[in-house]
Design a protein around this motif. Structure first.
Motif, mmCIF file in Angstrom:
data_model
loop_
_atom_site.group_PDB
_atom_site.id
_atom_site.type_symbol
_atom_site.label_atom_id
_atom_site.label_comp_id
_atom_site.label_asym_id
_atom_site.label_seq_id
_atom_site.Cartn_x
_atom_site.Cartn_y
_atom_site.Cartn_z
ATOM 1 N N ALA A 307 -39.492 46.254 58.707
ATOM 2 C CA ALA A 307 -40.102 46.328 60.038
ATOM 3 C C ALA A 307 -39.819 47.648 60.733
ATOM 4 O O ALA A 307 -40.212 47.853 61.867
ATOM 5 N N THR A 308 -39.116 48.536 60.062
ATOM 6 C CA THR A 308 -38.756 49.807 60.694
ATOM 7 C C THR A 308 -39.192 51.012 59.859
ATOM 8 O O THR A 308 -39.354 52.105 60.384
ATOM 9 N N SER A 309 -39.373 50.794 58.579
ATOM 10 C CA SER A 309 -39.653 51.884 57.646
ATOM 11 C C SER A 309 -40.952 52.619 58.015
ATOM 12 O O SER A 309 -41.906 52.006 58.483
ATOM 13 N N PRO A 310 -41.005 53.932 57.805
ATOM 14 C CA PRO A 310 -42.162 54.703 58.240
ATOM 15 C C PRO A 310 -43.491 54.226 57.653
ATOM 16 O O PRO A 310 -43.570 53.894 56.465
ATOM 17 N N LEU A 311 -44.492 54.194 58.498
ATOM 18 C CA LEU A 311 -45.874 53.977 58.071
ATOM 19 C C LEU A 311 -46.559 55.325 58.277
ATOM 20 O O LEU A 311 -46.552 55.864 59.377
ATOM 21 N N VAL A 312 -47.099 55.870 57.191
ATOM 22 C CA VAL A 312 -47.692 57.209 57.267
ATOM 23 C C VAL A 312 -49.212 57.064 57.291
ATOM 24 O O VAL A 312 -49.794 56.394 56.438
ATOM 25 N N SER A 313 -49.828 57.687 58.277
ATOM 26 C CA SER A 313 -51.267 57.530 58.468
ATOM 27 C C SER A 313 -51.922 58.914 58.488
ATOM 28 O O SER A 313 -51.585 59.763 59.304
ATOM 29 N N ILE A 314 -52.863 59.122 57.559
ATOM 30 C CA ILE A 314 -53.481 60.444 57.393
ATOM 31 C C ILE A 314 -54.938 60.360 57.836
ATOM 32 O O ILE A 314 -55.669 59.479 57.389
ATOM 33 N N SER A 315 -55.345 61.261 58.703
ATOM 34 C CA SER A 315 -56.730 61.258 59.198
ATOM 35 C C SER A 315 -57.573 62.297 58.466
ATOM 36 O O SER A 315 -57.138 63.434 58.287
ATOM 37 N N LEU A 316 -58.784 61.908 58.091
ATOM 38 C CA LEU A 316 -59.704 62.809 57.375
ATOM 39 C C LEU A 316 -61.109 62.649 57.944
ATOM 40 O O LEU A 316 -61.517 61.544 58.287
ATOM 41 N N GLY A 317 -61.829 63.753 58.035
ATOM 42 C CA GLY A 317 -63.214 63.669 58.503
ATOM 43 C C GLY A 317 -63.304 63.802 60.007
ATOM 44 O O GLY A 317 -62.593 64.593 60.617
ATOM 45 N N ASN A 318 -64.187 62.996 60.629
ATOM 46 C CA ASN A 318 -64.354 63.087 62.077
ATOM 47 C C ASN A 318 -63.103 62.634 62.820
ATOM 48 O O ASN A 318 -62.273 61.898 62.285
ATOM 49 N N ALA A 319 -63.021 63.069 64.070
ATOM 50 C CA ALA A 319 -61.855 62.738 64.882
ATOM 51 C C ALA A 319 -61.971 61.325 65.442
ATOM 52 O O ALA A 319 -63.038 60.727 65.439
ATOM 53 N N ALA A 320 -60.847 60.810 65.910
ATOM 54 C CA ALA A 320 -60.832 59.485 66.521
ATOM 55 C C ALA A 320 -59.886 59.498 67.706
ATOM 56 O O ALA A 320 -59.001 60.348 67.791
ATOM 57 N N ILE A 321 -60.087 58.556 68.596
ATOM 58 C CA ILE A 321 -59.094 58.368 69.653
ATOM 59 C C ILE A 321 -58.254 57.170 69.266
ATOM 60 O O ILE A 321 -58.754 56.049 69.130
ATOM 61 N N PHE A 322 -57.000 57.433 69.029
ATOM 62 C CA PHE A 322 -56.046 56.412 68.608
ATOM 63 C C PHE A 322 -55.281 55.972 69.843
ATOM 64 O O PHE A 322 -54.802 56.817 70.609
ATOM 65 N N LEU A 323 -55.185 54.658 70.041
ATOM 66 C CA LEU A 323 -54.444 54.152 71.201
ATOM 67 C C LEU A 323 -53.137 53.558 70.701
ATOM 68 O O LEU A 323 -53.145 52.674 69.840
ATOM 69 N N ILE A 324 -52.031 54.020 71.231
ATOM 70 C CA ILE A 324 -50.744 53.463 70.820
ATOM 71 C C ILE A 324 -50.036 52.909 72.055
ATOM 72 O O ILE A 324 -49.811 53.629 73.024
ATOM 73 N N GLY A 325 -49.756 51.606 72.010
ATOM 74 C CA GLY A 325 -49.132 50.946 73.149
ATOM 75 C C GLY A 325 -47.712 50.506 72.835
ATOM 76 O O GLY A 325 -46.966 51.229 72.167
ATOM 77 N N GLY A 326 -47.364 49.321 73.306
ATOM 78 C CA GLY A 326 -46.010 48.818 73.109
ATOM 79 C C GLY A 326 -46.015 47.450 72.458
ATOM 80 O O GLY A 326 -46.996 47.062 71.818
ATOM 81 N N LEU A 327 -44.937 46.689 72.658
ATOM 82 C CA LEU A 327 -44.779 45.412 71.966
ATOM 83 C C LEU A 327 -45.748 44.337 72.478
ATOM 84 O O LEU A 327 -45.939 43.326 71.824
ATOM 85 N N THR A 328 -46.315 44.542 73.673
ATOM 86 C CA THR A 328 -47.328 43.607 74.175
ATOM 87 C C THR A 328 -48.540 44.413 74.632
ATOM 88 O O THR A 328 -48.441 45.630 74.806
ATOM 89 N N ARG A 329 -49.632 43.687 74.880
ATOM 90 C CA ARG A 329 -50.844 44.360 75.359
ATOM 91 C C ARG A 329 -50.719 44.773 76.815
ATOM 92 O O ARG A 329 -51.608 45.396 77.370
ATOM 93 N N ASP A 330 -49.594 44.390 77.437
ATOM 94 C CA ASP A 330 -49.409 44.765 78.839
ATOM 95 C C ASP A 330 -48.924 46.196 79.002
ATOM 96 O O ASP A 330 -48.864 46.716 80.111
#
Ligand SMILES: O=C(O)CCC(=O)C(=O)O
Ligand SMILES: [Fe+2]
Length: 470
Positions: A307-330
Protein backbone atom coordinates in the motif's frame (compact mmCIF):
# COMPACT_ATOMS: atom_id res chain seq x y z
CA UNK A 1 -16.13 29.54 -33.09
CA UNK A 2 -18.51 26.83 -34.19
CA UNK A 3 -17.01 24.56 -31.53
CA UNK A 4 -17.56 27.14 -28.81
CA UNK A 5 -21.16 27.75 -29.87
CA UNK A 6 -21.87 24.03 -29.94
CA UNK A 7 -20.33 23.57 -26.48
CA UNK A 8 -22.37 26.51 -25.16
CA UNK A 9 -25.62 25.14 -26.60
CA UNK A 10 -24.91 21.76 -25.07
CA UNK A 11 -24.09 23.38 -21.73
CA UNK A 12 -27.42 25.25 -21.74
CA UNK A 13 -29.30 22.09 -22.66
CA UNK A 14 -27.76 19.98 -19.91
CA UNK A 15 -27.99 22.58 -17.15
CA UNK A 16 -31.46 23.91 -18.00
CA UNK A 17 -33.40 21.54 -15.79
CA UNK A 18 -30.74 21.22 -13.13
CA UNK A 19 -31.79 22.37 -9.66
CA UNK A 20 -29.92 25.49 -8.63
CA UNK A 21 -28.33 23.94 -5.60
CA UNK A 22 -27.31 20.61 -7.13
CA UNK A 23 -23.64 21.52 -7.25
CA UNK A 24 -23.76 22.34 -3.54
CA UNK A 25 -24.05 18.59 -2.95
CA UNK A 26 -20.95 17.77 -4.96
CA UNK A 27 -17.83 16.86 -3.03
CA UNK A 28 -14.83 19.09 -3.77
CA UNK A 29 -13.39 16.26 -5.90
CA UNK A 30 -16.59 15.95 -7.92
CA UNK A 31 -16.76 19.71 -8.38
CA UNK A 32 -13.21 19.72 -9.76
CA UNK A 33 -13.99 16.83 -12.10
CA UNK A 34 -17.03 18.69 -13.40
CA UNK A 35 -15.04 21.89 -13.81
CA UNK A 36 -12.19 20.39 -15.82
CA UNK A 37 -14.39 18.05 -17.82
CA UNK A 38 -16.78 20.72 -19.02
CA UNK A 39 -16.51 21.95 -22.58
CA UNK A 40 -18.27 25.12 -21.53
CA UNK A 41 -17.35 27.58 -20.14
CA UNK A 42 -13.94 27.40 -21.87
CA UNK A 43 -11.30 25.75 -19.78
CA UNK A 44 -9.43 28.06 -17.43
CA UNK A 45 -5.93 26.77 -16.86
CA UNK A 46 -4.83 29.38 -14.37
CA UNK A 47 -5.19 27.04 -11.39
CA UNK A 48 -3.59 24.06 -13.16
CA UNK A 49 -0.07 23.15 -12.10
CA UNK A 50 2.24 23.11 -15.09
CA UNK A 51 5.79 22.29 -14.10
CA UNK A 52 7.24 23.23 -17.44
CA UNK A 53 6.38 26.83 -16.64
CA UNK A 54 9.53 28.55 -15.54
CA UNK A 55 8.24 30.27 -12.44
CA UNK A 56 7.63 26.93 -10.74
CA UNK A 57 10.74 25.07 -11.77
CA UNK A 58 13.23 27.75 -10.75
CA UNK A 59 12.28 27.60 -7.07
CA UNK A 60 14.95 25.05 -6.26
CA UNK A 61 14.94 23.82 -2.68
CA UNK A 62 11.84 25.68 -1.59
CA UNK A 63 8.15 25.18 -1.46
CA UNK A 64 6.29 26.87 -4.27
CA UNK A 65 4.19 29.30 -2.25
CA UNK A 66 0.83 28.07 -1.16
CA UNK A 67 1.03 24.83 -3.13
CA UNK A 68 2.87 22.46 -0.80
CA UNK A 69 5.08 21.46 -3.73
CA UNK A 70 8.81 21.13 -3.28
CA UNK A 71 11.61 21.05 -5.79
CA UNK A 72 13.81 18.09 -4.86
CA UNK A 73 16.72 17.84 -7.27
CA UNK A 74 17.78 17.53 -10.86
CA UNK A 75 17.71 13.85 -11.70
CA UNK A 76 18.89 11.85 -14.72
CA UNK A 77 16.04 10.97 -17.05
CA UNK A 78 15.90 8.36 -19.79
CA UNK A 79 17.62 8.13 -22.29
CA UNK A 80 21.20 9.18 -21.43
CA UNK A 81 21.87 12.87 -21.27
CA UNK A 82 18.26 13.57 -20.43
CA UNK A 83 17.36 15.16 -17.11
CA UNK A 84 14.33 16.25 -15.15
CA UNK A 85 13.69 18.41 -12.11
CA UNK A 86 11.98 16.25 -9.52
CA UNK A 87 9.22 17.78 -7.42
CA UNK A 88 7.23 16.35 -4.56
CA UNK A 89 3.94 17.09 -2.91
CA UNK A 90 3.63 16.88 0.82
CA UNK A 91 1.47 13.78 0.38
CA UNK A 92 4.21 11.70 -1.26
CA UNK A 93 3.43 12.38 -4.91
CA UNK A 94 6.58 12.86 -6.97
CA UNK A 95 6.57 14.58 -10.35
CA UNK A 96 9.33 14.05 -12.90
CA UNK A 97 8.45 16.38 -15.78
CA UNK A 98 10.00 15.54 -19.17
CA UNK A 99 11.70 12.52 -17.63
CA UNK A 100 11.39 10.35 -20.75
CA UNK A 101 13.19 11.50 -23.88
CA UNK A 102 11.37 11.78 -27.21
CA UNK A 103 13.23 8.73 -28.51
CA UNK A 104 12.09 6.57 -25.62
CA UNK A 105 8.56 7.97 -25.91
CA UNK A 106 8.54 6.70 -29.50
CA UNK A 107 9.76 3.32 -28.35
CA UNK A 108 7.10 3.11 -25.64
CA UNK A 109 4.30 4.07 -28.03
CA UNK A 110 5.34 1.35 -30.47
CA UNK A 111 5.69 -1.11 -27.63
CA UNK A 112 2.28 -0.28 -26.15
CA UNK A 113 0.34 -0.60 -29.41
CA UNK A 114 2.27 -3.18 -31.37
CA UNK A 115 3.91 -5.46 -28.83
CA UNK A 116 1.95 -5.21 -25.62
CA UNK A 117 -1.75 -4.80 -26.45
CA UNK A 118 -2.11 -8.38 -27.69
CA UNK A 119 -2.25 -11.95 -26.52
CA UNK A 120 -1.20 -13.12 -23.93
CA UNK A 121 -1.78 -9.73 -22.35
CA UNK A 122 -5.48 -9.20 -21.76
CA UNK A 123 -7.17 -6.11 -23.20
CA UNK A 124 -10.68 -4.72 -22.73
CA UNK A 125 -11.56 -6.12 -26.17
CA UNK A 126 -10.74 -9.75 -25.38
CA UNK A 127 -14.04 -10.32 -23.59
CA UNK A 128 -16.07 -9.25 -26.58
CA UNK A 129 -14.16 -10.09 -29.76
CA UNK A 130 -12.24 -12.96 -31.26
CA UNK A 131 -9.04 -11.00 -31.70
CA UNK A 132 -6.43 -11.84 -34.36
CA UNK A 133 -3.48 -13.86 -33.01
CA UNK A 134 -0.97 -11.31 -34.29
CA UNK A 135 -2.70 -8.62 -32.22
CA UNK A 136 -5.15 -5.90 -33.13
CA UNK A 137 -2.54 -3.30 -34.01
CA UNK A 138 -0.61 -5.62 -36.32
CA UNK A 139 -3.87 -6.57 -38.04
CA UNK A 140 -4.61 -2.86 -38.44
CA UNK A 141 -1.13 -2.32 -39.97
CA UNK A 142 -1.65 -5.26 -42.33
CA UNK A 143 -4.98 -3.83 -43.48
CA UNK A 144 -3.33 -0.49 -44.24
CA UNK A 145 -0.80 -2.10 -46.53
CA UNK A 146 -3.23 -4.02 -48.70
CA UNK A 147 -6.21 -3.21 -50.85
CA UNK A 148 -7.69 -6.62 -50.23
CA UNK A 149 -10.41 -6.77 -47.62
CA UNK A 150 -9.05 -8.81 -44.71
CA UNK A 151 -11.36 -10.94 -42.54
CA UNK A 152 -13.52 -8.99 -40.11
CA UNK A 153 -13.05 -9.32 -36.36
CA UNK A 154 -16.12 -11.10 -35.08
CA UNK A 155 -17.89 -10.75 -31.72
CA UNK A 156 -17.54 -13.50 -29.14
CA UNK A 157 -21.15 -13.35 -28.00
CA UNK A 158 -23.40 -16.22 -28.87
CA UNK A 159 -27.18 -15.99 -28.59
CA UNK A 160 -27.28 -17.56 -25.15
CA UNK A 161 -25.05 -14.97 -23.43
CA UNK A 162 -26.68 -12.08 -21.64
CA UNK A 163 -23.88 -9.55 -21.93
CA UNK A 164 -23.42 -7.23 -18.98
CA UNK A 165 -20.33 -5.33 -19.96
CA UNK A 166 -19.25 -3.36 -22.99
CA UNK A 167 -16.04 -2.40 -24.69
CA UNK A 168 -16.36 1.12 -23.27
CA UNK A 169 -14.56 2.81 -20.38
CA UNK A 170 -13.78 0.95 -17.19
CA UNK A 171 -16.68 0.43 -14.84
CA UNK A 172 -16.22 1.56 -11.26
CA UNK A 173 -16.81 -0.97 -8.52
CA UNK A 174 -16.29 -0.43 -4.80
CA UNK A 175 -13.70 -2.90 -3.60
CA UNK A 176 -11.97 -3.77 -0.34
CA UNK A 177 -8.43 -2.53 -0.02
CA UNK A 178 -6.07 -5.49 -0.34
CA UNK A 179 -3.70 -6.30 2.52
CA UNK A 180 -1.62 -9.24 3.66
CA UNK A 181 -4.33 -10.14 6.18
CA UNK A 182 -7.35 -10.28 3.86
CA UNK A 183 -5.52 -11.65 0.84
CA UNK A 184 -6.86 -15.18 1.28
CA UNK A 185 -10.49 -14.07 1.47
CA UNK A 186 -10.06 -11.76 -1.52
CA UNK A 187 -8.51 -14.62 -3.47
CA UNK A 188 -11.50 -16.80 -2.59
CA UNK A 189 -13.99 -14.38 -4.20
CA UNK A 190 -15.35 -15.87 -7.42
CA UNK A 191 -13.89 -14.12 -10.45
CA UNK A 192 -16.05 -15.06 -13.41
CA UNK A 193 -15.02 -13.81 -16.83
CA UNK A 194 -17.12 -10.89 -18.11
CA UNK A 195 -20.00 -11.74 -20.41
CA UNK A 196 -19.32 -10.95 -24.04
CA UNK A 197 -21.44 -8.03 -25.16
CA UNK A 198 -24.35 -9.14 -27.38
CA UNK A 199 -24.55 -5.72 -29.04
CA UNK A 200 -21.13 -5.46 -30.69
CA UNK A 201 -20.78 -6.15 -34.39
CA UNK A 202 -18.15 -7.65 -36.65
CA UNK A 203 -15.73 -4.90 -37.68
CA UNK A 204 -12.39 -4.22 -39.29
CA UNK A 205 -9.23 -3.95 -37.17
CA UNK A 206 -9.05 -0.23 -37.97
CA UNK A 207 -12.56 0.29 -36.63
CA UNK A 208 -11.67 -1.53 -33.43
CA UNK A 209 -8.36 0.23 -32.69
CA UNK A 210 -10.03 3.35 -31.21
CA UNK A 211 -12.02 1.09 -28.89
CA UNK A 212 -8.89 -0.26 -27.24
CA UNK A 213 -8.98 1.06 -23.66
CA UNK A 214 -6.52 -0.95 -21.65
CA UNK A 215 -3.99 -3.77 -21.76
CA UNK A 216 -2.97 -5.61 -18.62
CA UNK A 217 0.64 -5.80 -17.41
CA UNK A 218 1.91 -8.55 -15.07
CA UNK A 219 -0.51 -10.02 -12.52
CA UNK A 220 -3.93 -10.49 -14.04
CA UNK A 221 -6.54 -8.00 -12.89
CA UNK A 222 -10.20 -8.93 -12.47
CA UNK A 223 -12.34 -5.89 -13.21
CA UNK A 224 -15.57 -7.38 -11.86
CA UNK A 225 -14.23 -7.63 -8.29
CA UNK A 226 -11.43 -5.08 -8.72
CA UNK A 227 -8.99 -7.58 -7.30
CA UNK A 228 -6.02 -9.38 -8.80
CA UNK A 229 -6.69 -12.91 -9.97
CA UNK A 230 -3.51 -14.60 -8.74
CA UNK A 231 -4.36 -18.18 -9.72
CA UNK A 232 -4.32 -17.01 -13.35
CA UNK A 233 -0.58 -16.52 -12.93
CA UNK A 234 1.69 -13.59 -13.39
CA UNK A 235 2.08 -12.11 -16.86
CA UNK A 236 5.30 -10.75 -18.19
CA UNK A 237 6.54 -7.28 -17.20
CA UNK A 238 8.67 -5.96 -20.04
CA UNK A 239 12.27 -5.76 -18.85
CA UNK A 240 12.85 -2.34 -20.41
CA UNK A 241 9.72 -0.94 -18.79
CA UNK A 242 10.74 -2.41 -15.43
CA UNK A 243 14.21 -0.85 -15.79
CA UNK A 244 12.71 2.50 -16.68
CA UNK A 245 10.45 2.44 -13.61
CA UNK A 246 13.30 1.32 -11.37
CA UNK A 247 15.44 4.07 -12.77
CA UNK A 248 12.69 6.60 -11.96
CA UNK A 249 12.28 5.30 -8.41
CA UNK A 250 16.05 5.13 -7.82
CA UNK A 251 16.48 8.70 -9.08
CA UNK A 252 14.29 10.23 -6.40
CA UNK A 253 15.98 11.44 -3.21
CA UNK A 254 13.34 9.78 -1.01
CA UNK A 255 14.84 11.15 2.20
CA UNK A 256 13.75 14.59 1.00
CA UNK A 257 10.20 13.29 0.46
CA UNK A 258 9.72 11.10 3.51
CA UNK A 259 12.68 11.90 5.75
CA UNK A 260 13.04 14.82 8.10
CA UNK A 261 12.92 18.36 6.85
CA UNK A 262 11.00 20.87 4.87
CA UNK A 263 8.20 19.37 2.88
CA UNK A 264 8.79 15.83 4.07
CA UNK A 265 5.80 13.66 4.86
CA UNK A 266 5.54 12.18 8.30
CA UNK A 267 7.14 8.73 8.37
CA UNK A 268 5.03 5.61 8.54
CA UNK A 269 5.55 2.18 10.13
CA UNK A 270 8.77 0.67 8.89
CA UNK A 271 9.56 3.57 6.58
CA UNK A 272 10.05 1.12 3.76
CA UNK A 273 11.08 3.95 1.41
CA UNK A 274 14.57 3.61 2.88
CA UNK A 275 15.10 0.36 0.98
CA UNK A 276 13.15 0.99 -2.23
CA UNK A 277 16.32 0.99 -4.28
CA UNK A 278 16.60 -2.74 -3.42
CA UNK A 279 13.00 -3.77 -2.83
CA UNK A 280 11.08 -1.88 -5.49
CA UNK A 281 10.16 -4.42 -8.14
CA UNK A 282 7.05 -3.78 -10.26
CA UNK A 283 4.95 -6.85 -11.00
CA UNK A 284 1.68 -5.48 -12.40
CA UNK A 285 0.08 -2.55 -14.13
CA UNK A 286 -2.02 -1.37 -16.99
CA UNK A 287 -1.54 0.49 -20.22
CA UNK A 288 -4.44 2.94 -20.57
CA UNK A 289 -5.39 4.07 -24.06
CA UNK A 290 -7.49 7.25 -24.06
CA UNK A 291 -9.27 8.79 -27.01
CA UNK A 292 -10.47 12.35 -27.36
CA UNK A 293 -13.24 13.01 -24.86
CA UNK A 294 -12.31 10.08 -22.62
CA UNK A 295 -11.91 10.75 -18.93
CA UNK A 296 -11.04 8.49 -16.02
CA UNK A 297 -13.37 8.84 -13.06
CA UNK A 298 -12.18 9.47 -9.53
CA UNK A 299 -10.91 6.31 -7.92
CA UNK A 300 -8.37 4.92 -5.48
CA UNK A 301 -5.95 2.18 -6.50
CA UNK A 302 -6.39 -0.15 -3.56
CA UNK A 303 -5.92 -3.61 -5.00
CA UNK A 304 -2.19 -3.81 -4.33
CA UNK A 305 -1.01 -5.49 -1.13
CA UNK A 306 1.92 -3.08 -1.09
CA UNK A 307 0.00 0.00 0.00
CA UNK A 308 3.03 2.28 0.03
CA UNK A 309 5.30 1.05 -2.75
CA UNK A 310 5.78 3.44 -5.69
CA UNK A 311 3.30 3.41 -8.55
CA UNK A 312 5.02 4.79 -11.64
CA UNK A 313 2.83 6.45 -14.25
CA UNK A 314 4.21 7.49 -17.65
CA UNK A 315 2.32 9.87 -19.93
CA UNK A 316 2.59 9.64 -23.73
CA UNK A 317 0.86 11.53 -26.52
CA UNK A 318 -1.63 14.30 -25.81
CA UNK A 319 -1.67 16.07 -22.47
CA UNK A 320 -4.17 15.47 -19.70
CA UNK A 321 -5.32 17.19 -16.57
CA UNK A 322 -4.69 14.82 -13.70
CA UNK A 323 -6.53 15.48 -10.45
CA UNK A 324 -4.88 14.28 -7.27
CA UNK A 325 -6.80 14.57 -4.02
CA UNK A 326 -6.66 12.93 -0.61
CA UNK A 327 -8.04 9.94 1.27
CA UNK A 328 -11.64 11.10 0.75
CA UNK A 329 -13.48 12.98 -1.98
CA UNK A 330 -13.81 15.86 0.45
CA UNK A 331 -10.24 16.89 -0.17
CA UNK A 332 -10.04 19.38 -3.02
CA UNK A 333 -7.74 17.90 -5.66
CA UNK A 334 -4.76 19.62 -7.23
CA UNK A 335 -5.06 19.75 -11.02
CA UNK A 336 -1.78 18.93 -12.77
CA UNK A 337 -1.05 19.17 -16.45
CA UNK A 338 0.64 15.96 -17.56
CA UNK A 339 2.49 16.11 -20.85
CA UNK A 340 4.09 13.45 -22.98
CA UNK A 341 7.29 12.26 -21.32
CA UNK A 342 6.22 13.26 -17.81
CA UNK A 343 6.41 10.64 -15.09
CA UNK A 344 4.58 10.76 -11.79
CA UNK A 345 5.18 8.49 -8.84
CA UNK A 346 2.43 7.87 -6.31
CA UNK A 347 4.02 6.57 -3.15
CA UNK A 348 3.57 6.29 0.60
CA UNK A 349 0.35 5.61 2.54
CA UNK A 350 -1.28 8.97 1.88
CA UNK A 351 -0.66 9.18 -1.84
CA UNK A 352 -1.14 5.51 -2.77
CA UNK A 353 -4.65 5.58 -1.31
CA UNK A 354 -5.53 9.05 -2.58
CA UNK A 355 -8.41 9.75 -4.91
CA UNK A 356 -7.26 10.64 -8.37
CA UNK A 357 -8.78 11.06 -11.84
CA UNK A 358 -8.05 12.22 -15.33
CA UNK A 359 -10.47 15.02 -15.95
CA UNK A 360 -9.49 16.06 -19.41
CA UNK A 361 -7.55 14.15 -21.96
CA UNK A 362 -7.56 15.65 -25.25
CA UNK A 363 -6.52 18.03 -27.95
CA UNK A 364 -9.73 20.07 -27.93
CA UNK A 365 -8.70 22.03 -24.90
CA UNK A 366 -5.79 23.54 -26.71
CA UNK A 367 -8.02 24.63 -29.55
CA UNK A 368 -7.82 28.39 -29.90
CA UNK A 369 -11.39 28.43 -31.16
CA UNK A 370 -12.60 27.71 -27.66
CA UNK A 371 -10.51 30.52 -26.32
CA UNK A 372 -7.88 28.61 -24.41
CA UNK A 373 -4.46 30.23 -23.95
CA UNK A 374 -1.73 29.44 -26.42
CA UNK A 375 0.32 27.55 -23.87
CA UNK A 376 -1.58 24.43 -24.88
CA UNK A 377 -1.41 25.22 -28.53
CA UNK A 378 -0.46 21.73 -29.41
CA UNK A 379 -0.43 19.12 -26.72
CA UNK A 380 0.86 16.44 -29.06
CA UNK A 381 4.57 17.18 -29.16
CA UNK A 382 6.21 17.87 -32.47
CA UNK A 383 8.51 14.85 -32.10
CA UNK A 384 5.57 12.54 -32.73
CA UNK A 385 5.08 14.01 -36.20
CA UNK A 386 8.13 12.16 -37.48
CA UNK A 387 9.84 8.84 -36.88
CA UNK A 388 12.77 9.29 -34.55
CA UNK A 389 15.85 10.20 -36.61
CA UNK A 390 18.35 8.18 -34.62
CA UNK A 391 17.07 4.66 -34.24
CA UNK A 392 19.22 2.25 -32.31
CA UNK A 393 21.54 0.66 -34.85
CA UNK A 394 22.60 -2.17 -32.56
CA UNK A 395 19.59 -4.23 -33.31
CA UNK A 396 21.20 -7.57 -32.64
CA UNK A 397 22.28 -6.52 -29.18
CA UNK A 398 19.28 -4.53 -28.02
CA UNK A 399 16.42 -5.50 -30.25
CA UNK A 400 16.49 -1.98 -31.68
CA UNK A 401 14.72 -0.39 -28.75
CA UNK A 402 17.05 0.64 -25.98
CA UNK A 403 15.29 2.30 -23.11
CA UNK A 404 17.60 2.85 -20.19
CA UNK A 405 21.23 3.39 -19.51
CA UNK A 406 21.25 0.34 -17.28
CA UNK A 407 20.33 -1.75 -20.27
CA UNK A 408 22.92 -0.21 -22.52
CA UNK A 409 26.26 -0.22 -20.76
CA UNK A 410 27.95 1.68 -23.58
CA UNK A 411 25.36 4.38 -23.78
CA UNK A 412 27.76 7.15 -24.86
CA UNK A 413 29.50 4.96 -27.37
CA UNK A 414 26.16 3.76 -28.55
CA UNK A 415 24.92 7.32 -28.99
CA UNK A 416 28.01 8.25 -30.96
CA UNK A 417 27.73 5.12 -33.06
CA UNK A 418 24.11 5.78 -33.82
CA UNK A 419 24.75 9.40 -34.74
CA UNK A 420 27.71 8.79 -37.00
CA UNK A 421 26.79 5.47 -38.53
CA UNK A 422 23.24 6.33 -39.37
CA UNK A 423 23.33 8.00 -42.76
CA UNK A 424 20.01 6.93 -44.13
CA UNK A 425 19.30 7.21 -47.80
CA UNK A 426 16.10 8.79 -49.02
CA UNK A 427 14.40 5.41 -49.42
CA UNK A 428 15.14 4.46 -45.81
CA UNK A 429 13.80 7.79 -44.58
CA UNK A 430 10.62 7.32 -46.60
CA UNK A 431 10.21 3.77 -45.31
CA UNK A 432 10.62 4.93 -41.70
CA UNK A 433 8.15 7.76 -42.19
CA UNK A 434 5.67 5.34 -43.73
CA UNK A 435 6.10 2.89 -40.86
CA UNK A 436 5.58 5.64 -38.29
CA UNK A 437 2.52 7.14 -39.99
CA UNK A 438 -0.12 4.84 -38.34
CA UNK A 439 1.33 5.71 -34.92
CA UNK A 440 1.31 9.42 -35.69
CA UNK A 441 -2.22 9.19 -36.93
CA UNK A 442 -3.35 7.26 -33.83
CA UNK A 443 -1.68 9.71 -31.46
CA UNK A 444 -3.39 12.77 -32.95
CA UNK A 445 -6.44 11.97 -30.86
CA UNK A 446 -4.96 9.83 -28.14
CA UNK A 447 -3.09 9.69 -24.90
CA UNK A 448 -1.38 6.57 -23.60
CA UNK A 449 -0.65 6.11 -19.91
CA UNK A 450 1.63 3.31 -18.75
CA UNK A 451 0.78 2.66 -15.11
CA UNK A 452 3.16 0.30 -13.34
CA UNK A 453 2.62 -1.06 -9.83
CA UNK A 454 4.05 -3.37 -7.23
CA UNK A 455 1.40 -5.70 -5.83
CA UNK A 456 3.58 -7.68 -3.46
CA UNK A 457 6.60 -6.89 -1.36
CA UNK A 458 9.72 -8.37 -2.96
CA UNK A 459 9.98 -12.08 -2.24
CA UNK A 460 6.37 -12.43 -1.10
CA UNK A 461 4.62 -15.39 -2.71
CA UNK A 462 0.81 -15.34 -2.83
CA UNK A 463 -0.61 -18.56 -1.45
CA UNK A 464 2.48 -19.31 0.66
CA UNK A 465 1.30 -20.65 4.02
CA UNK A 466 2.58 -17.82 6.20
CA UNK A 467 1.52 -14.78 4.25
CA UNK A 468 -1.51 -13.95 6.36
CA UNK A 469 0.58 -13.21 9.42
CA UNK A 470 3.71 -11.69 7.95
O1 LIG B 1 -4.03 7.89 -16.92
C1 LIG B 1 -3.60 8.30 -15.85
O2 LIG B 1 -2.90 9.32 -15.77
C2 LIG B 1 -3.95 7.60 -14.55
C3 LIG B 1 -4.37 6.18 -14.70
C4 LIG B 1 -4.80 5.57 -13.40
O3 LIG B 1 -5.00 6.24 -12.43
C5 LIG B 1 -4.98 4.11 -13.30
O4 LIG B 1 -4.77 3.38 -14.28
O5 LIG B 1 -5.33 3.63 -12.21
FE1 LIG C 1 -5.39 4.99 -10.68
Amino acid sequence: MATLKKARRQHIRTTKNRKNDVDATWTPFRAAEKKYKARYPPLDLTGVLDLTREETTTRVGTSSEGTGIYTLATVPGVFYGYSSTAHSFDTGLVLLPSFVSPQVQHTLVRWALRDHARHPNETNLDAHYVLPPEGLWNAHLASLSTDTQLPLIVPKASECTTGTSTAGPRALTANDAASKTNLLSLQALPKPPPDPSPTVHACTPSELVPKLRWANIGWSYHWGTKQYDFPKGRGHVDARLRDLCRHAVNSVPWEKVFGEGEGSVEGWGDDDWRTWNETYDPDAGIVNFYQTKDTLMAHVDRSEVCATSPLVSISLGNAAIFLIGGLTRDVEPVPILLRSGDVIIMSGPACRRAYHADAHIHPLFHDERIGVPRILDNTLPEHFSYPHEQPCTRTAEHGGDCVTECECKNADLHGATAASAFHPDAAAVMAEAKAWEPYRSYLKNARINVNVRQVFPKGFVPGASDHHDR
